[in-house]
Design a protein around this motif. Sequence first.
Motif, mmCIF file in Angstrom:
data_model
loop_
_atom_site.group_PDB
_atom_site.id
_atom_site.type_symbol
_atom_site.label_atom_id
_atom_site.label_comp_id
_atom_site.label_asym_id
_atom_site.label_seq_id
_atom_site.Cartn_x
_atom_site.Cartn_y
_atom_site.Cartn_z
ATOM 1 N N ILE A 24 -17.958 -1.481 -23.542
ATOM 2 C CA ILE A 24 -18.506 -0.383 -22.738
ATOM 3 C C ILE A 24 -18.024 0.984 -23.220
ATOM 4 C CG2 ILE A 24 -18.824 -1.823 -20.707
ATOM 5 C CD1 ILE A 24 -16.302 -0.427 -19.545
ATOM 6 N N GLU A 25 -16.987 1.007 -24.059
ATOM 7 C CA GLU A 25 -16.505 2.298 -24.563
ATOM 8 C C GLU A 25 -15.656 2.049 -25.808
ATOM 9 O OE1 GLU A 25 -13.671 6.054 -23.120
ATOM 10 O OE2 GLU A 25 -14.393 4.592 -21.656
ATOM 11 N N THR A 26 -15.765 2.937 -26.779
ATOM 12 C CA THR A 26 -14.903 2.873 -27.961
ATOM 13 C C THR A 26 -14.395 4.263 -28.301
ATOM 14 O OG1 THR A 26 -16.700 3.195 -29.577
ATOM 15 C CG2 THR A 26 -16.216 0.928 -28.912
ATOM 16 N N ARG A 27 -13.260 4.271 -28.994
ATOM 17 C CA ARG A 27 -12.705 5.528 -29.486
ATOM 18 C C ARG A 27 -12.174 5.294 -30.888
ATOM 19 N NH1 ARG A 27 -7.743 7.283 -26.229
ATOM 20 N NH2 ARG A 27 -6.721 5.892 -27.716
ATOM 21 N N GLY A 28 -12.510 6.179 -31.807
ATOM 22 C CA GLY A 28 -12.049 6.030 -33.178
ATOM 23 C C GLY A 28 -12.764 4.907 -33.901
ATOM 24 N N ALA A 29 -12.130 4.409 -34.958
ATOM 25 C CA ALA A 29 -12.735 3.378 -35.801
ATOM 26 C C ALA A 29 -12.606 2.011 -35.139
ATOM 27 C CB ALA A 29 -12.055 3.362 -37.163
ATOM 28 N N THR A 30 -13.735 1.388 -34.873
ATOM 29 C CA THR A 30 -13.778 0.052 -34.272
ATOM 30 C C THR A 30 -14.866 -0.767 -34.959
ATOM 31 O OG1 THR A 30 -15.329 0.808 -32.564
ATOM 32 C CG2 THR A 30 -12.982 0.873 -32.009
ATOM 33 N N PRO A 31 -14.722 -2.106 -34.969
ATOM 34 C CA PRO A 31 -15.720 -2.924 -35.678
ATOM 35 C C PRO A 31 -17.091 -2.923 -35.033
ATOM 36 C CG PRO A 31 -14.159 -4.312 -34.505
ATOM 37 C CD PRO A 31 -13.620 -2.918 -34.448
ATOM 38 N N ARG A 32 -17.175 -2.782 -33.704
ATOM 39 C CA ARG A 32 -18.451 -2.701 -33.014
ATOM 40 C C ARG A 32 -18.386 -1.556 -32.019
ATOM 41 N NH1 ARG A 32 -21.715 -7.233 -33.049
ATOM 42 N NH2 ARG A 32 -23.277 -5.749 -32.296
ATOM 43 N N LYS A 33 -19.541 -1.109 -31.554
ATOM 44 C CA LYS A 33 -19.618 0.054 -30.675
ATOM 45 C C LYS A 33 -20.165 -0.343 -29.304
ATOM 46 C CE LYS A 33 -18.098 2.680 -33.963
ATOM 47 N NZ LYS A 33 -16.702 3.182 -33.905
ATOM 48 N N ARG A 34 -20.288 0.666 -28.464
ATOM 49 C CA ARG A 34 -20.778 0.484 -27.095
ATOM 50 C C ARG A 34 -22.095 -0.295 -27.089
ATOM 51 N NH1 ARG A 34 -20.375 3.643 -22.181
ATOM 52 N NH2 ARG A 34 -22.276 3.482 -20.945
ATOM 53 N N GLY A 35 -22.202 -1.249 -26.197
ATOM 54 C CA GLY A 35 -23.413 -2.053 -26.100
ATOM 55 C C GLY A 35 -23.345 -3.376 -26.834
ATOM 56 N N SER A 36 -22.308 -3.592 -27.650
ATOM 57 C CA SER A 36 -22.148 -4.883 -28.318
ATOM 58 C C SER A 36 -21.711 -5.926 -27.292
ATOM 59 C CB SER A 36 -21.110 -4.778 -29.429
ATOM 60 O OG SER A 36 -21.502 -3.827 -30.391
ATOM 61 N N ARG A 37 -22.224 -7.150 -27.414
ATOM 62 C CA ARG A 37 -21.934 -8.179 -26.421
ATOM 63 C C ARG A 37 -21.793 -9.548 -27.080
ATOM 64 N NH1 ARG A 37 -23.724 -4.785 -22.350
ATOM 65 N NH2 ARG A 37 -25.647 -3.687 -22.929
ATOM 66 N N MET A 38 -21.149 -10.448 -26.359
ATOM 67 C CA MET A 38 -21.087 -11.840 -26.785
ATOM 68 C C MET A 38 -20.989 -12.720 -25.549
ATOM 69 S SD MET A 38 -17.217 -12.310 -28.324
ATOM 70 C CE MET A 38 -17.563 -14.013 -28.802
ATOM 71 N N LEU A 39 -21.291 -14.006 -25.745
ATOM 72 C CA LEU A 39 -21.201 -15.000 -24.689
ATOM 73 C C LEU A 39 -20.121 -16.004 -25.038
ATOM 74 C CD1 LEU A 39 -25.001 -15.780 -24.146
ATOM 75 C CD2 LEU A 39 -23.578 -14.191 -22.837
ATOM 76 N N ILE A 40 -19.311 -16.373 -24.029
ATOM 77 C CA ILE A 40 -18.246 -17.343 -24.226
ATOM 78 C C ILE A 40 -18.343 -18.413 -23.139
ATOM 79 C CG2 ILE A 40 -15.762 -17.721 -24.426
ATOM 80 C CD1 ILE A 40 -16.833 -14.169 -24.618
ATOM 81 N N ALA A 41 -18.463 -19.653 -23.549
ATOM 82 C CA ALA A 41 -18.409 -20.787 -22.628
ATOM 83 C C ALA A 41 -17.111 -21.553 -22.898
ATOM 84 C CB ALA A 41 -19.628 -21.671 -22.801
ATOM 85 N N ARG A 42 -16.956 -22.673 -22.230
ATOM 86 C CA ARG A 42 -15.689 -23.396 -22.327
ATOM 87 C C ARG A 42 -15.358 -23.799 -23.756
ATOM 88 N NH1 ARG A 42 -15.317 -29.117 -19.398
ATOM 89 N NH2 ARG A 42 -16.751 -29.539 -21.137
ATOM 90 N N ASP A 43 -16.355 -24.275 -24.515
ATOM 91 C CA ASP A 43 -16.056 -24.775 -25.856
ATOM 92 C C ASP A 43 -17.010 -24.228 -26.917
ATOM 93 O OD1 ASP A 43 -18.327 -26.069 -25.061
ATOM 94 O OD2 ASP A 43 -17.581 -28.107 -25.359
ATOM 95 N N LYS A 44 -17.621 -23.082 -26.628
ATOM 96 C CA LYS A 44 -18.510 -22.476 -27.621
ATOM 97 C C LYS A 44 -18.659 -20.990 -27.326
ATOM 98 C CE LYS A 44 -22.473 -24.009 -24.859
ATOM 99 N NZ LYS A 44 -23.669 -24.875 -24.825
#
Length: 286
Positions: A24-44
Amino acid sequence: MDEPLFLRLADWLRREPVVLASVIETRGATPRKRGSRMLIARDKAVFSIGGGLAEARVMEAARGLLAAHSGAAALSIDLDGGQGAAGVCGGRMQITLRRWAGEADLALAEAIALQLQAGQTAILPAQDEMPAQRLNPNPRLLIVGAGHCGQALYEHAQRLDFDIFVFDSRNECFADGTFGGASILRGGYAQLAAVMATQRTRCAVLLNRDFAADIATLDVLCREPPEFLGMMGSRRRIRQVTDALPQYARALQRLQAPIGIDIDAETPHEIAISILAQVIGFLRNP
């Protein structure tokens, strides 16, 4: 990424709880920026917020939420190289974690997925102290010209998050099923107007075989110009095409031609990569 992500979220939720991680927010050099998302389940897990140790910490925190049946959490990732940092990039990432489970969350995920598939923006509602987030459908990529360069562009673009249309007036271009994952248009140029009638961000790439096809295409597209408009061709051909369409002089000011970043590309796949690099750059910084 929002469109395929929420389709996947709805699918997973039919079987198990899932955590949605959002930058939701980044400052300086980061690998991804605002709006990047991922899904995490128990084993994947699927998609990414940047990889490396930072992502490992996000996944650990997400699985903690799943185990505790907690609703939401916030995570700050430091990348300043100091003690306990997750990297040396120099920046900081603020990430929200939201656990999705049950019929109400499934209904919300399905509604968002349908809205994005329809080419509309959607809003992820605020939860606890987490702000509401705007969600965007895939941009539409119109490839005009189904020759060698059009085929190469499609092959690379289908690996990215595009809603792809391919047009050519020649029926034989589609005989072998090369463009099986795209919406295919044949025949008259007037139908291109309907392709541009969408709330999606629109990118049109002209890879026509001749001067007349360029003029016919632009005569339609310039009436409601897409956000990104690019054309392949020599500078002489480009000048002749634009000179033939004086009525669209203002719209043609946005024409990127010759399209593609300059990498001395020669083969169709090299040209396709140079074009996609330019389109992605535009989408990141319109």
